[in-house]
Design a protein around this motif. Structure first.
Motif, short mmCIF file in Angstrom:
data_model
loop_
_atom_site.label_atom_id
_atom_site.label_comp_id
_atom_site.label_asym_id
_atom_site.label_seq_id
_atom_site.Cartn_x
_atom_site.Cartn_y
_atom_site.Cartn_z
N GLY A 1 44.01 34.77 -25.09
CA GLY A 1 43.49 35.14 -26.40
C GLY A 1 43.29 33.98 -27.35
O GLY A 1 42.89 34.21 -28.51
N THR A 2 43.56 32.75 -26.95
CA THR A 2 43.33 31.62 -27.84
C THR A 2 41.83 31.36 -27.98
O THR A 2 41.04 31.65 -27.08
CB THR A 2 44.01 30.35 -27.31
N TRP A 3 41.46 30.81 -29.12
CA TRP A 3 40.06 30.43 -29.30
C TRP A 3 39.98 29.21 -30.21
O TRP A 3 40.95 28.87 -30.91
CB TRP A 3 39.22 31.58 -29.83
N TYR A 4 38.83 28.54 -30.17
CA TYR A 4 38.71 27.23 -30.80
C TYR A 4 37.39 27.09 -31.57
O TYR A 4 36.38 27.70 -31.21
CB TYR A 4 38.74 26.13 -29.72
N VAL A 5 37.45 26.28 -32.62
CA VAL A 5 36.23 25.76 -33.22
C VAL A 5 35.98 24.43 -32.53
O VAL A 5 36.85 23.56 -32.48
CB VAL A 5 36.35 25.61 -34.75
N THR A 6 34.79 24.27 -31.97
CA THR A 6 34.51 23.19 -31.02
C THR A 6 33.25 22.44 -31.44
O THR A 6 32.32 23.03 -32.01
CB THR A 6 34.32 23.76 -29.61
N ARG A 7 33.24 21.16 -31.15
CA ARG A 7 32.04 20.36 -31.39
C ARG A 7 31.93 19.33 -30.29
O ARG A 7 32.94 18.81 -29.81
CB ARG A 7 32.16 19.66 -32.74
N LEU A 8 30.73 19.03 -29.88
CA LEU A 8 30.48 17.98 -28.90
C LEU A 8 30.12 16.69 -29.63
O LEU A 8 29.35 16.70 -30.59
CB LEU A 8 29.35 18.39 -27.96
N ARG A 9 30.70 15.58 -29.17
CA ARG A 9 30.49 14.29 -29.79
C ARG A 9 29.68 13.40 -28.86
O ARG A 9 29.95 13.36 -27.65
CB ARG A 9 31.84 13.63 -30.13
N VAL A 10 28.69 12.70 -29.41
CA VAL A 10 27.83 11.86 -28.58
C VAL A 10 27.81 10.44 -29.12
O VAL A 10 28.00 10.19 -30.31
CB VAL A 10 26.39 12.40 -28.52
N THR A 11 27.60 9.48 -28.22
CA THR A 11 27.40 8.09 -28.60
C THR A 11 25.91 7.78 -28.65
O THR A 11 25.42 7.19 -29.60
CB THR A 11 28.09 7.15 -27.60
N CYS A 12 25.18 8.22 -27.62
CA CYS A 12 23.75 7.95 -27.54
C CYS A 12 22.97 9.25 -27.40
O CYS A 12 22.08 9.53 -28.18
CB CYS A 12 23.46 7.02 -26.36
#
Length: 242
Positions: A165-176
């Protein structure tokens, strides 16, 4: 028509690149904003190259037909299977793929920052303070000054679900570009309405929930006690920059 297949392919690819970089901001799904001029120039060059090649071949054809026979020095038609190369170009032109989302985030193991435990700069005055998901995670796990303590923060990202039941606010991080994307996520607790559907974009307001020893696996993932969760539209640039 087969003689002009490569010309058409160049024009289609160039038009697709221009569609996502010059006439929209769809390119932000794949690369960082600073690469936009290079994409625009590449698209223009491909379109012009395709047009020039077509004109040259037409000139050669007219010359040969005007002589009443083939000289044999024209460019030979390629195999028919080469026309399949137009499909990816048409797909990008008509149906550009979406930005990376929960599937990409869930495939990656937790990534720990390289700087180690240490003091971070003070947060700006006033609550709530706007932070990226990556900034919150770095401070929660590595900041010996505990700068998040007692502060209300606000973060925006998309929803991913975990076990039990856990959940997350997520973001993907990019260099290029999207190919080097890594995941930042924060577990959300206490939301009144529970977990939104996967890939829903949200803004979370809340306070840091300390856990574990700084710089250890026990501090991962960082946790926020949510006071408000609001659904938002996906931003034009869905990635955070490392």
């Amino acid at each position: 028509m087969r003689r002009y297949g490569s010309c058409l392919l160049l024009v289609l690819v160039g038009a697709a690149v221009l569609r996502i970089s010059l006439f929209s901001e769809l390119y932000l799904r794949y690369v960082q904003a600073g690469l936009r001029p290079y994409l625009v120039v590449s698209g223009v060059v491909l379109v012009l190259l395709g047009v020039v090649m077509a004109v040259v071949r037409r000139t050669v054809d007219d010359h040969e037909h005007g002589d009443g026979h083939e000289h044999g020095h024209g460019v030979a038609a390629g195999p028919r299977v080469a026309w399949l190369l137009t499909l990816p170009a048409l797909a990008l032109l008509l149906f550009p793929p979406p930005a990376l989302g929960s599937y990409s985030a869930e495939r990656e193991a937790a990534q720990q920052a390289a700087q180690g435990v240490g003091a971070f700069p003070a947060l700006p005055a006033g609550d709530p303070v706007e932070l990226t998901v990556g900034e919150f995670g770095s401070r929660a796990i590595y900041d010996s000054g505990r700068s998040l303590k007692g502060r209300t923060v606000r973060m925006t990202g998309f929803v991913t679900h975990g076990d039990d039941g856990t959940w997350y606010v997520t973001r993907l991080r990019v260099t290029c570009c999207a190919a080097d994307a890594t995941t930042s996520k924060v577990e959300v607790r206490g939301a009144a309405d529970g977990a939104p559907p996967v890939d829903t974009w949200i803004t979370v307001t809340g306070t840091w929930h300390p856990q574990g020893e700084l710089g250890t696996d026990g501090a991962w993932p960082p946790v926020v006690d949510a006071s408000a969760v609001r659904r938002v539209t996906e931003p034009a640039d869905p990635y955070e920059t490392r």
